[in-house]
Design an enzyme around this catalytic site. Structure first.
Site, PDB file in Angstrom:
ATOM      1  N   ASP A  44      82.293  31.148 -81.298  1.00  0.00           N
ATOM      2  CA  ASP A  44      83.041  30.497 -82.387  1.00  0.00           C
ATOM      3  C   ASP A  44      84.077  31.455 -82.986  1.00  0.00           C
ATOM      4  OD1 ASP A  44      81.245  32.101 -83.712  1.00  0.00           O
ATOM      5  OD2 ASP A  44      80.443  30.536 -85.009  1.00  0.00           O
ATOM      6  N   SER A  45      84.107  32.713 -82.490  1.00  0.00           N
ATOM      7  CA  SER A  45      85.198  33.638 -82.852  1.00  0.00           C
ATOM      8  C   SER A  45      86.538  33.076 -82.360  1.00  0.00           C
ATOM      9  CB  SER A  45      84.968  35.014 -82.227  1.00  0.00           C
ATOM     10  OG  SER A  45      84.927  34.902 -80.825  1.00  0.00           O
ATOM     11  N   ASP A  82      78.523  28.941 -78.316  1.00  0.00           N
ATOM     12  CA  ASP A  82      78.052  29.042 -79.699  1.00  0.00           C
ATOM     13  C   ASP A  82      77.915  27.661 -80.322  1.00  0.00           C
ATOM     14  OD1 ASP A  82      77.622  31.675 -80.437  1.00  0.00           O
ATOM     15  OD2 ASP A  82      79.691  32.018 -81.074  1.00  0.00           O
ATOM     16  N   LYS A 111      74.125  29.563 -78.106  1.00  0.00           N
ATOM     17  CA  LYS A 111      73.801  30.733 -78.947  1.00  0.00           C
ATOM     18  C   LYS A 111      73.798  30.294 -80.408  1.00  0.00           C
ATOM     19  CE  LYS A 111      76.767  34.333 -79.594  1.00  0.00           C
ATOM     20  NZ  LYS A 111      77.029  34.283 -81.056  1.00  0.00           N
ATOM     21  N   GLU A 113      72.988  31.754 -84.580  1.00  0.00           N
ATOM     22  CA  GLU A 113      72.891  32.964 -85.414  1.00  0.00           C
ATOM     23  C   GLU A 113      71.630  32.910 -86.292  1.00  0.00           C
ATOM     24  OE1 GLU A 113      76.477  33.686 -87.644  1.00  0.00           O
ATOM     25  OE2 GLU A 113      77.727  33.710 -85.839  1.00  0.00           O
ATOM     26  N   GLU A 180      74.958  42.483 -83.324  1.00  0.00           N
ATOM     27  CA  GLU A 180      76.337  42.705 -83.771  1.00  0.00           C
ATOM     28  C   GLU A 180      76.395  43.682 -84.935  1.00  0.00           C
ATOM     29  OE1 GLU A 180      78.836  39.244 -84.209  1.00  0.00           O
ATOM     30  OE2 GLU A 180      80.465  40.418 -85.093  1.00  0.00           O
TER      31      GLU A 180
HETATM   32  O1  KIV Z   1      81.719  34.191 -81.517  1.00  0.00           O
HETATM   33  C1  KIV Z   1      81.675  35.209 -80.822  1.00  0.00           C
HETATM   34  O2  KIV Z   1      82.619  35.573 -80.142  1.00  0.00           O
HETATM   35  C2  KIV Z   1      80.447  35.983 -80.833  1.00  0.00           C
HETATM   36  C3  KIV Z   1      80.551  37.381 -80.333  1.00  0.00           C
HETATM   37  C4  KIV Z   1      81.039  38.215 -81.451  1.00  0.00           C
HETATM   38  C5  KIV Z   1      79.292  37.859 -79.763  1.00  0.00           C
HETATM   39  O3  KIV Z   1      79.451  35.536 -81.296  1.00  0.00           O
END
Ligand code: KIV
Length: 256
Positions: A44-45, A82, A111, A113, A180
């Site tokens: 989600d980055s 994510d 993924k 968090e 992280e």
């Molecule tokens: O969203 C993302 O790119 C991530 C990485 C920082 C691992 O979660």
């Protein structure tokens, strides 16, 4: 041979370091995959590539749209997506969101968090339902308004909490964990304690693998976190190419 979750776990046992990067479209995914990146994360980055200030606004629909494009570019790498902010905070919502990701994009895993008790229950239920889950502890950018973007695990108490969360995540069934922005010695302790691979980002050299945000690596981003390494400056190169094109068009040198 396509990379599998079982392969990642074997690589940890063999001390073969795992290479991971993020992708947001077909072309980037194709380039990373052809360069033998082991794990491609639709993180989600990607919010930054879409012009958002934080990862919070990105929606499940946006993640699905980009993940489908990434899938089309991958032949070998394991693909993880994510789940965005507030799409997995209760079990029904998590099952719906993760289910859509796996069914509609062809990703192998999602993924999430956090490793707090309510999240552990949700993760255990997803795993029981056959959805592979990657964990993410330390700095969790979806909690930016509560904890900021600073390094986590600096005090002994916070380090112990992160270690406990990582152990509990493994017990809940995650197949791997992103660590992280935590101190390298804490990442080492977690990596030694777990039998699943740890993938570090700003967590030192001792993790089982490393991930970075591809727009940082390529110098696309206008600002990078302190732990990122910029391997080329595409912002400068693209600006130069666009200026060269503009000059040639205005001078009637292109087309020849
Ligand atoms: O969203 C993302 O790119 C991530 C990485 C920082 C691992 O979660």
């Amino acid at each position: 041979m396509p990379v599998t979750i079982q392969q990642l776990i074997r690589w940890k046992q063999q001390s073969r370091t795992i290479v991971a990067l993020t992708a947001w479209d077909y072309i980037i995914a194709q380039l990373l995959d052809a360069a033998n990146v082991d794990l491609i994360l639709v993180g989600d980055s990607m919010a930054a590539v879409l012009g958002y200030e934080t990862t919070l606004p990105i929606t499940l629909e946006e993640m699905l749209f980009h993940a489908k494009a990434v899938r089309r570019g991958i032949k070998r790498a394991l693909m993880v997506v994510d789940l965005p902010f507030l799409t997995y905070q209760d079990i029904q919502q998590a099952m719906y969101s993760a289910g859509r990701v796996l069914k509609e994009t062809g990703a192998q895993a999602v993924k999430l968090e956090g490793g707090y008790p309510a999240m552990l229950e949700i993760i255990a239920r997803l795993v029981q339902a056959g959805i592979p889950v990657m964990g993410h502890v330390g700095l969790t950018p979806q909690s930016v308004h509560q904890v900021g973007l600073k390094q986590q695990g600096k005090t002994e108490e916070d380090a112990e909490r992160i270690l406990r969360d990582a152990i509990a995540l493994e017990q809940a069934g995650v197949f791997s964990i992103v660590l992280e922005h935590i101190p390298a010695d804490l990442a080492l302790r977690i990596t030694q304690k777990l039998s699943i691979p740890t993938i570090g980002i700003g967590a030192g050299v001792h993790c089982d693998g490393q991930v970075l945000v591809t727009s940082d690596v390529l110098g696309f981003s206008d600002r990078q976190p302190p732990f990122a390494k910029v391997y080329t400056n595409l912002r400068e190169k693209i600006t130069q190419a666009v200026q060269d094109f503009s000059e040639e068009v205005r001078a009637r040198k292109f087309p020849e």
